[in-house]
Design a protein around this motif. Structure first.
Motif, mmCIF file in Angstrom:
data_model
loop_
_atom_site.group_PDB
_atom_site.id
_atom_site.type_symbol
_atom_site.label_atom_id
_atom_site.label_comp_id
_atom_site.label_asym_id
_atom_site.label_seq_id
_atom_site.Cartn_x
_atom_site.Cartn_y
_atom_site.Cartn_z
ATOM 1 N N UNK A 51 0.826 -1.217 0.000
ATOM 2 C CA UNK A 51 0.000 0.000 0.000
ATOM 3 C C UNK A 51 0.854 1.258 0.000
ATOM 4 N N UNK A 52 2.050 1.150 0.508
ATOM 5 C CA UNK A 52 2.941 2.310 0.550
ATOM 6 C C UNK A 52 3.744 2.472 -0.746
ATOM 7 N N UNK A 53 4.208 1.359 -1.334
ATOM 8 C CA UNK A 53 5.190 1.463 -2.411
ATOM 9 C C UNK A 53 4.666 1.252 -3.835
ATOM 10 N N UNK A 54 3.471 0.679 -4.011
ATOM 11 C CA UNK A 54 3.008 0.470 -5.388
ATOM 12 C C UNK A 54 2.747 1.808 -6.064
ATOM 13 N N UNK A 55 2.881 1.804 -7.385
ATOM 14 C CA UNK A 55 2.712 3.026 -8.178
ATOM 15 C C UNK A 55 1.491 2.888 -9.083
ATOM 16 N N UNK A 56 0.953 3.994 -9.543
ATOM 17 C CA UNK A 56 -0.202 3.937 -10.439
ATOM 18 C C UNK A 56 0.226 3.574 -11.865
ATOM 19 N N UNK A 57 0.851 2.411 -12.003
ATOM 20 C CA UNK A 57 1.358 1.934 -13.286
ATOM 21 C C UNK A 57 1.137 0.437 -13.380
ATOM 22 N N UNK A 58 1.336 -0.099 -14.565
ATOM 23 C CA UNK A 58 1.315 -1.549 -14.740
ATOM 24 C C UNK A 58 2.722 -2.058 -14.469
ATOM 25 N N UNK A 59 2.799 -3.141 -13.695
ATOM 26 C CA UNK A 59 4.113 -3.668 -13.371
ATOM 27 C C UNK A 59 4.071 -5.105 -12.924
ATOM 28 N N UNK A 60 5.195 -5.535 -12.411
ATOM 29 C CA UNK A 60 5.356 -6.903 -11.925
ATOM 30 C C UNK A 60 5.899 -6.843 -10.509
ATOM 31 N N UNK A 61 5.620 -7.908 -9.754
ATOM 32 C CA UNK A 61 6.145 -7.999 -8.388
ATOM 33 C C UNK A 61 6.839 -9.347 -8.220
ATOM 34 N N UNK A 62 8.020 -9.312 -7.589
ATOM 35 C CA UNK A 62 8.834 -10.509 -7.360
ATOM 36 C C UNK A 62 9.030 -10.698 -5.855
ATOM 37 N N UNK A 121 -4.781 -9.746 -2.941
ATOM 38 C CA UNK A 121 -4.363 -8.644 -2.069
ATOM 39 C C UNK A 121 -3.396 -7.730 -2.829
ATOM 40 N N UNK A 122 -2.473 -8.354 -3.576
ATOM 41 C CA UNK A 122 -1.505 -7.586 -4.375
ATOM 42 C C UNK A 122 -2.232 -6.739 -5.411
ATOM 43 N N UNK A 123 -3.169 -7.368 -6.137
ATOM 44 C CA UNK A 123 -3.898 -6.661 -7.186
ATOM 45 C C UNK A 123 -4.755 -5.543 -6.597
ATOM 46 N N UNK A 124 -5.351 -5.802 -5.428
ATOM 47 C CA UNK A 124 -6.184 -4.782 -4.767
ATOM 48 C C UNK A 124 -5.338 -3.556 -4.398
ATOM 49 N N UNK A 125 -4.133 -3.804 -3.844
ATOM 50 C CA UNK A 125 -3.238 -2.692 -3.463
ATOM 51 C C UNK A 125 -2.846 -1.889 -4.698
ATOM 52 N N UNK A 126 -2.562 -2.574 -5.809
ATOM 53 C CA UNK A 126 -2.154 -1.885 -7.035
ATOM 54 C C UNK A 126 -3.314 -1.098 -7.627
ATOM 55 N N UNK A 127 -4.517 -1.714 -7.664
ATOM 56 C CA UNK A 127 -5.661 -1.022 -8.274
ATOM 57 C C UNK A 127 -6.106 0.162 -7.421
ATOM 58 N N UNK A 128 -5.870 0.104 -6.099
ATOM 59 C CA UNK A 128 -6.245 1.239 -5.240
ATOM 60 C C UNK A 128 -5.412 2.482 -5.566
ATOM 61 N N UNK A 129 -4.251 2.268 -6.187
ATOM 62 C CA UNK A 129 -3.397 3.393 -6.608
ATOM 63 C C UNK A 129 -3.558 3.693 -8.095
ATOM 64 N N UNK A 130 -4.444 2.937 -8.778
ATOM 65 C CA UNK A 130 -4.656 3.175 -10.200
ATOM 66 C C UNK A 130 -3.710 2.408 -11.092
ATOM 67 N N UNK A 131 -3.148 1.324 -10.607
ATOM 68 C CA UNK A 131 -2.227 0.519 -11.402
ATOM 69 C C UNK A 131 -2.588 -0.944 -11.336
ATOM 70 N N UNK A 132 -1.689 -1.780 -11.800
ATOM 71 C CA UNK A 132 -1.885 -3.224 -11.696
ATOM 72 C C UNK A 132 -0.524 -3.895 -11.547
ATOM 73 N N UNK A 133 -0.530 -5.033 -10.850
ATOM 74 C CA UNK A 133 0.699 -5.796 -10.643
ATOM 75 C C UNK A 133 0.459 -7.259 -10.956
ATOM 76 N N UNK A 134 1.416 -7.854 -11.620
ATOM 77 C CA UNK A 134 1.376 -9.279 -11.921
ATOM 78 C C UNK A 134 2.425 -9.954 -11.036
ATOM 79 N N UNK A 135 1.981 -11.010 -10.328
ATOM 80 C CA UNK A 135 2.904 -11.774 -9.495
ATOM 81 C C UNK A 135 3.716 -12.689 -10.392
ATOM 82 N N UNK A 136 5.053 -12.499 -10.366
ATOM 83 C CA UNK A 136 5.949 -13.344 -11.157
ATOM 84 C C UNK A 136 6.417 -14.475 -10.252
ATOM 85 N N UNK A 137 6.268 -15.703 -10.755
ATOM 86 C CA UNK A 137 6.588 -16.889 -9.937
ATOM 87 C C UNK A 137 8.089 -17.191 -9.900
#
Length: 197
Positions: free
Chosen positions: A111-122, A138-154
């Motif tokens: 919630x503190x560090x995600x940006x309003x952009x599309x990205x990936x999380x490792x 939870x990851x996607x919710x945090x990203x969308x709350x800032x106007x972005x999206x994150x994909x979890x990379x395995x």
């Protein structure tokens, strides 16, 4: 006594008187020279005493100053060691969190560090293995709350804890180690204020 004897006698008598006067004058001058030399020696000795006292004072001040500097350096080193130990303990505490407590912390960090952009999380391999079901939401919710999206990379990253965000090829290292290192001075000041104020 002939006239010549009288003249010689007079000359000898005058010469004796003159020699006596010269001798007394010489003795007087020798006495004056000796007293003058004694005074000169006393003056030189006094000047040397003053100079030695000044040098001794200066030397003692340098020793005292050096000792005070070493003391301050030792105290500073001890404080830095305590601060480093406290920061290491904080790091170990973060790494020691388990299960729900750990991932609640990760959620706060998201919630503190995600940006309003599309990205990936490792994450690290350990975190990927223990990640609770549904945490991707939870990851996607945090990203969308800032106007972005994150994909979890395995694919795991080589970090101890925390995560790495990647936006457009630019990594933002949000691992515990990187965050503590980035805020080390600020955290050191806070720990210093708590311990030594």
């Amino acid at each position: 006594m002939t006239g010549l004897d009288k003249i010689i006698s007079q000359i000898l008598e005058d010469a004796g008187k003159e020699a006596q006067e010269i001798s007394e004058k010489a003795k007087s001058e020798v006495q004056y020279i000796l007293e003058d030399a004694k005074e000169g020696c006393k003056k030189i000795a006094a000047e040397n005493d003053v100079k030695l006292a000044e040098e001794a004072t200066s030397y003692m001040e340098r020793i005292k100053s050096s000792a005070e500097l070493k003391k301050r350096q030792s105290v500073l080193l001890a404080k830095q060691q305590v601060i480093t130990e406290m920061l290491n303990q904080a790091y170990d505490t973060l790494l020691g969190k388990e299960g729900e407590e750990y991932f609640t912390l990760i959620e706060k960090m998201l919630n503190k560090f995600v940006l309003p952009k599309e990205g990936e999380i490792y994450f690290s391999k350990k975190d990927l293995d223990r990640m609770p079901q549904g945490f991707e939401a939870v990851i996607e919710k945090a990203a969308s709350s800032k106007g972005g999206s994150l994909v979890l990379v395995k694919e795991p990253k080589n970090i101890d804890g925390g995560f790495i965000l990647v936006y457009g090829g630019v990594e933002e290292n949000c691992s515990f180690k990187a965050l503590l290192a980035a805020r080390r001075d600020e955290l050191s000041d806070k720990v210093h204020a708590m311990l030594f104020s």
